[in-house]
Structures are given as structure tokens and as C-alpha cells.
Write a protein that holds these residues in place. Structure first.
Motif, PDB file in Angstrom:
ATOM      1  N   LEU A  40       0.825  -1.202   0.000  1.00 39.21           N
ATOM      2  CA  LEU A  40       0.000   0.000   0.000  1.00 39.21           C
ATOM      3  C   LEU A  40       0.859   1.253   0.000  1.00 39.21           C
ATOM      4  O   LEU A  40       0.579   2.209  -0.728  1.00 39.21           O
ATOM      5  CB  LEU A  40      -0.920  -0.012   1.231  1.00 39.21           C
ATOM      6  N   ALA A  41       1.919   1.250   0.798  1.00 41.16           N
ATOM      7  CA  ALA A  41       2.767   2.443   0.871  1.00 41.16           C
ATOM      8  C   ALA A  41       3.382   2.760  -0.486  1.00 41.16           C
ATOM      9  O   ALA A  41       3.443   3.924  -0.899  1.00 41.16           O
ATOM     10  CB  ALA A  41       3.873   2.235   1.911  1.00 41.16           C
ATOM     11  N   VAL A  42       3.813   1.734  -1.205  1.00 44.91           N
ATOM     12  CA  VAL A  42       4.418   1.957  -2.519  1.00 44.91           C
ATOM     13  C   VAL A  42       3.373   2.440  -3.510  1.00 44.91           C
ATOM     14  O   VAL A  42       3.637   3.322  -4.336  1.00 44.91           O
ATOM     15  CB  VAL A  42       5.096   0.664  -3.027  1.00 44.91           C
ATOM     16  N   ARG A  43       2.152   1.900  -3.428  1.00 44.34           N
ATOM     17  CA  ARG A  43       1.101   2.322  -4.364  1.00 44.34           C
ATOM     18  C   ARG A  43       0.701   3.775  -4.122  1.00 44.34           C
ATOM     19  O   ARG A  43       0.367   4.495  -5.062  1.00 44.34           O
ATOM     20  CB  ARG A  43      -0.131   1.415  -4.236  1.00 44.34           C
ATOM     21  N   VAL A  44       0.733   4.233  -2.882  1.00 46.14           N
ATOM     22  CA  VAL A  44       0.329   5.599  -2.560  1.00 46.14           C
ATOM     23  C   VAL A  44       1.479   6.583  -2.755  1.00 46.14           C
ATOM     24  O   VAL A  44       1.291   7.666  -3.306  1.00 46.14           O
ATOM     25  CB  VAL A  44      -0.202   5.677  -1.109  1.00 46.14           C
ATOM     26  N   LEU A  45       2.684   6.193  -2.327  1.00 42.47           N
ATOM     27  CA  LEU A  45       3.805   7.123  -2.305  1.00 42.47           C
ATOM     28  C   LEU A  45       4.723   6.992  -3.507  1.00 42.47           C
ATOM     29  O   LEU A  45       5.590   7.832  -3.706  1.00 42.47           O
ATOM     30  CB  LEU A  45       4.621   6.914  -1.020  1.00 42.47           C
ATOM     31  N   GLY A  46       4.534   5.945  -4.310  1.00 48.28           N
ATOM     32  CA  GLY A  46       5.420   5.727  -5.449  1.00 48.28           C
ATOM     33  C   GLY A  46       6.633   4.921  -5.027  1.00 48.28           C
ATOM     34  O   GLY A  46       6.875   3.841  -5.527  1.00 48.28           O
TER      35      GLY A  46
ATOM     36  N   VAL B 131       8.324  14.122   2.264  1.00 48.09           N
ATOM     37  CA  VAL B 131       7.017  14.534   2.768  1.00 48.09           C
ATOM     38  C   VAL B 131       7.049  15.975   3.296  1.00 48.09           C
ATOM     39  O   VAL B 131       6.194  16.795   2.917  1.00 48.09           O
ATOM     40  CB  VAL B 131       6.500  13.550   3.837  1.00 48.09           C
ATOM     41  N   PRO B 132       8.007  16.352   4.160  1.00 50.56           N
ATOM     42  CA  PRO B 132       8.055  17.766   4.559  1.00 50.56           C
ATOM     43  C   PRO B 132       8.273  18.703   3.372  1.00 50.56           C
ATOM     44  O   PRO B 132       7.684  19.788   3.318  1.00 50.56           O
ATOM     45  CB  PRO B 132       9.245  17.813   5.530  1.00 50.56           C
ATOM     46  N   GLN B 133       9.114  18.304   2.424  1.00 54.69           N
ATOM     47  CA  GLN B 133       9.359  19.146   1.254  1.00 54.69           C
ATOM     48  C   GLN B 133       8.077  19.353   0.452  1.00 54.69           C
ATOM     49  O   GLN B 133       7.809  20.456  -0.041  1.00 54.69           O
ATOM     50  CB  GLN B 133      10.428  18.503   0.366  1.00 54.69           C
ATOM     51  N   LEU B 134       7.280  18.295   0.325  1.00 58.65           N
ATOM     52  CA  LEU B 134       6.002  18.407  -0.379  1.00 58.65           C
ATOM     53  C   LEU B 134       5.119  19.470   0.257  1.00 58.65           C
ATOM     54  O   LEU B 134       4.611  20.373  -0.431  1.00 58.65           O
ATOM     55  CB  LEU B 134       5.279  17.059  -0.375  1.00 58.65           C
ATOM     56  N   PHE B 135       4.942  19.399   1.568  1.00 56.03           N
ATOM     57  CA  PHE B 135       4.014  20.317   2.236  1.00 56.03           C
ATOM     58  C   PHE B 135       4.565  21.740   2.288  1.00 56.03           C
ATOM     59  O   PHE B 135       3.794  22.697   2.165  1.00 56.03           O
ATOM     60  CB  PHE B 135       3.685  19.794   3.635  1.00 56.03           C
ATOM     61  N   VAL B 136       5.883  21.890   2.433  1.00 55.38           N
ATOM     62  CA  VAL B 136       6.464  23.232   2.374  1.00 55.38           C
ATOM     63  C   VAL B 136       6.252  23.817   0.982  1.00 55.38           C
ATOM     64  O   VAL B 136       5.872  24.986   0.825  1.00 55.38           O
ATOM     65  CB  VAL B 136       7.963  23.177   2.728  1.00 55.38           C
ATOM     66  N   GLY B 137       6.497  23.005  -0.053  1.00 59.53           N
ATOM     67  CA  GLY B 137       6.304  23.483  -1.417  1.00 59.53           C
ATOM     68  C   GLY B 137       4.868  23.898  -1.695  1.00 59.53           C
ATOM     69  O   GLY B 137       4.623  24.949  -2.304  1.00 59.53           O
TER      70      GLY B 137
ATOM     71  N   LEU C  33      -0.129  10.865  -2.646  1.00 56.30           N
ATOM     72  CA  LEU C  33      -0.232  11.733  -1.477  1.00 56.30           C
ATOM     73  C   LEU C  33      -0.152  13.197  -1.897  1.00 56.30           C
ATOM     74  O   LEU C  33      -0.903  14.043  -1.397  1.00 56.30           O
ATOM     75  CB  LEU C  33       0.903  11.409  -0.496  1.00 56.30           C
ATOM     76  N   GLY C  34       0.736  13.500  -2.832  1.00 55.68           N
ATOM     77  CA  GLY C  34       0.875  14.872  -3.287  1.00 55.68           C
ATOM     78  C   GLY C  34      -0.371  15.399  -3.963  1.00 55.68           C
ATOM     79  O   GLY C  34      -0.661  16.598  -3.905  1.00 55.68           O
ATOM     80  N   THR C  35      -1.126  14.518  -4.607  1.00 54.54           N
ATOM     81  CA  THR C  35      -2.353  14.927  -5.290  1.00 54.54           C
ATOM     82  C   THR C  35      -3.390  15.411  -4.282  1.00 54.54           C
ATOM     83  O   THR C  35      -3.983  16.484  -4.437  1.00 54.54           O
ATOM     84  CB  THR C  35      -2.922  13.747  -6.094  1.00 54.54           C
ATOM     85  N   VAL C  36      -3.603  14.621  -3.252  1.00 53.41           N
ATOM     86  CA  VAL C  36      -4.591  14.977  -2.229  1.00 53.41           C
ATOM     87  C   VAL C  36      -4.122  16.205  -1.445  1.00 53.41           C
ATOM     88  O   VAL C  36      -4.907  17.118  -1.168  1.00 53.41           O
ATOM     89  CB  VAL C  36      -4.832  13.785  -1.289  1.00 53.41           C
TER      90      VAL C  36
ATOM     91  N   PRO D  21       1.366  14.043  -8.845  1.00 54.83           N
ATOM     92  CA  PRO D  21       1.065  15.327  -9.485  1.00 54.83           C
ATOM     93  C   PRO D  21      -0.169  15.980  -8.892  1.00 54.83           C
ATOM     94  O   PRO D  21      -0.969  15.339  -8.212  1.00 54.83           O
ATOM     95  CB  PRO D  21       0.821  14.934 -10.946  1.00 54.83           C
ATOM     96  N   GLY D  22      -0.324  17.270  -9.144  1.00 64.28           N
ATOM     97  CA  GLY D  22      -1.545  17.957  -8.752  1.00 64.28           C
ATOM     98  C   GLY D  22      -2.716  17.536  -9.612  1.00 64.28           C
ATOM     99  O   GLY D  22      -2.538  16.916 -10.675  1.00 64.28           O
ATOM    100  N   PRO D  23      -3.947  17.844  -9.184  1.00 62.57           N
ATOM    101  CA  PRO D  23      -5.126  17.423  -9.950  1.00 62.57           C
ATOM    102  C   PRO D  23      -5.113  17.913 -11.392  1.00 62.57           C
ATOM    103  O   PRO D  23      -5.442  17.165 -12.313  1.00 62.57           O
ATOM    104  CB  PRO D  23      -6.295  18.031  -9.167  1.00 62.57           C
ATOM    105  N   ARG D  24      -4.728  19.173 -11.601  1.00 63.53           N
ATOM    106  CA  ARG D  24      -4.735  19.728 -12.955  1.00 63.53           C
ATOM    107  C   ARG D  24      -3.632  19.118 -13.799  1.00 63.53           C
ATOM    108  O   ARG D  24      -3.799  18.924 -15.000  1.00 63.53           O
ATOM    109  CB  ARG D  24      -4.611  21.255 -12.875  1.00 63.53           C
ATOM    110  N   ASP D  25      -2.491  18.805 -13.157  1.00 65.00           N
ATOM    111  CA  ASP D  25      -1.414  18.116 -13.850  1.00 65.00           C
ATOM    112  C   ASP D  25      -1.880  16.755 -14.354  1.00 65.00           C
ATOM    113  O   ASP D  25      -1.635  16.364 -15.493  1.00 65.00           O
ATOM    114  CB  ASP D  25      -0.220  17.897 -12.913  1.00 65.00           C
TER     115      ASP D  25
END
Length: 259
Positions: A33-39, A48-54, A114-117, A168-172
């Protein structure tokens, strides 16, 4: 007469435990599951912190663009038009439209990460928070400086959240999904989507100005500059790759998003 030992039938071997049906045996090589969600789970302590800071910086940069009053990127022209026509905040419409676009992934068979949500939940909230604490400057030089700073910050934010490699983001994803299903080029699909939302935003009363043009011209080179510094390399990939032209929520690193 006794049967010779050499001709006696051997007892049937009992099933080997290793051959028994188990989830792992039934689906060999199926990722967890972790690989399917996180790649992949490499360097999550940084990614993960870099994602949320970005994403937070991305929303802040859009709030600064809004406060400059010199024009917005195409999607935010649309979001601002919805605010003026229907109500709610621009950030709320960023979130609502992101969620609605994400629903379009279903027929395109795109898989969110995770980044999409997080993209849906964080950017709009950060944009509204920035608008609440930053006042619109009155002098034109200050407004221009705010616009320029916002665009540069947006380029850094784009590099951070795409470089985290958490989806990716939703629009991406809408753009890349349409590319995969139709075979049309990413640039053509990006242009079509952004012209459509820009025209709709203008009709709804969104702000188009020099900031709209400056964003369109600068965001690709800026994101391309920041991406090599921000991308977390995948295991065994060596140095961070230099991505092709990338833009905000409408362009991906594959566009060589979003876009």
C-alpha cells in the motif's frame, strides 16, 4: 505375497508450506500500500516535509499575486471570477475546483498520490491565509515588486513539490491523462485547458494583467532552474535529473505540467 520395497507406492507428499496459497503467493510482485500511494518509500523523511512546504509556499505565492492586483495565472483568474460571481474566497474555489478536477481522473484512470490529495487541501488554505495577513500595497513600484517576488516564489514552490515525487496535482493529472488517452501533445492540451479556464475567468470578471503575461513567460524557466536543486533522486538514479519546461498547477515535469 509381499510387495517388494522398490515397487511400493510412495506416500503422497504433503503440500509444501511455501506453495500454500497466501496473499504474497497469489499476487507475486504486487506492491504494498505504501508503494502504491507514495510511489516509493525512499527518503520520505525529506520528501514529505518538502512536499508540504512546497505546497504552502505555492499557495502563499498565489496570495501575493492576488494582492499585487496586476493579474493572475489562468486558473486563478477563473477562481477569482467564481469568487466575484458566486461568493466564497479565491482559496476556497482553488480547493473546490481541485477536488472537481480530481473527479475527472476517474474516467481517465489516473491514480492519485499523497501529493495529489495534499495539493487539493493545502494550496487554497495557504492562499487564503496569505491574503488575510498581507495587505495590498498602494504604490505601483511596490505592487510590481510583490508580483515579481510572488512569481519567483512560485517557481521555487513548484520545484519543491514536484521534486518531492509524491504525485502530481489534480490539474497536472488531468493534462497527462488526456495526453495518454488522446495521444495529443502535452503542450497542446495544456494550452487548450489554460485558454479555456482563462476565457471563462475573464467572462466571470477575473483579473488579467501584466502579471498574467509575466507568469506565463517566467514560470517555466524558473521552475526548470529550481527543479534540479529540489528533486529528490529515486533510488539508483544518481543525480537529480534536469527536467523539461515546467509550470505551476497546469504543467508537470513530463511536459518536455503541468502544462
Amino acid at each position: 505375497m509381499a510387495t517388494p520395497a522398490s515397487t511400493r507406492p510412495s506416500p503422497s507428499p504433503s503440500p509444501s508450506p511455501s506453495l500454500s496459497s497466501s496473499p504474497s503467493a497469489a499476487a507475486p510482485g504486487r506492491p504494498g500500500l505504501a508503494v502504491r500511494v507514495l510511489g516509493d518509500t525512499h527518503a520520505l523523511g525529506r520528501r514529505v516535509p518538502q512536499l508540504f512546504v512546497g505546497l504552502a509556499l505555492y499557495g502563499a505565492s498565489m496570495g501575493l499575486m492576488l494582492r499585487s492586483g496586476l493579474g493572475l495565472d489562468p486558473w486563478d483568474v477563473f477562481h477569482q471570477g467564481l469568487q466575484g460571481t458566486v461568493g466564497l474566497s479565491v482559496g476556497a474555489w482553488v480547493t473546490i475546483c481541485g477536488a472537481l478536477v480530481l473527479l475527472l481522473w476517474i474516467p481517465l484512470r489516473q491514480r492519485p498520490g499523497l501529493g495529489t490529495v495534499a495539493n487539493v487541501l493545502v494550496i487554497g488554505a495557504a492562499m487564503d491565509a496569505t491574503v488575510r495577513v498581507v495587505d495590498a500595497p498602494g504604490a505601483l513600484p511596490a505592487r510590481i515588486a510583490l508580483m515579481v517576488g510572488a512569481i519567483v516564489l512560485n517557481g521555487l514552490a513548484t520545484g519543491l513539490y514536484i521534486g518531492a515525487r509524491l504525485g502530481p496535482g489534480p490539474r497536472d493529472g488531468l493534462m497527462t491523462g488526456l495526453h495518454r488517452r488522446t495521444g495529443r501533445s502535452l503542450r497542446l492540451i495544456r494550452t487548450g485547458i489554460e485558454l479555456t479556464v482563462l476565457a471563462a475567468g475573464v467572462l466571470l470578471g477575473g483579473t488579467v494583467g501584466v502579471g498574467t503575461v509575466a507568469y506565463a513567460l517566467a514560470i517555466g524557466p524558473l521552475a526548470q532552474f529550481f527543479l534540479p536543486w529540489c528533486t529528490v533522486p529515486a533510488p539508483g538514479s544518481g543525480a537529480a535529473p534536469v527536467a523539461g519546461p515546467v509550470g505551476g498547477r497546469g504543467t508537470t515535469a513530463a511536459d518536455s505540467r503541468n502544462g
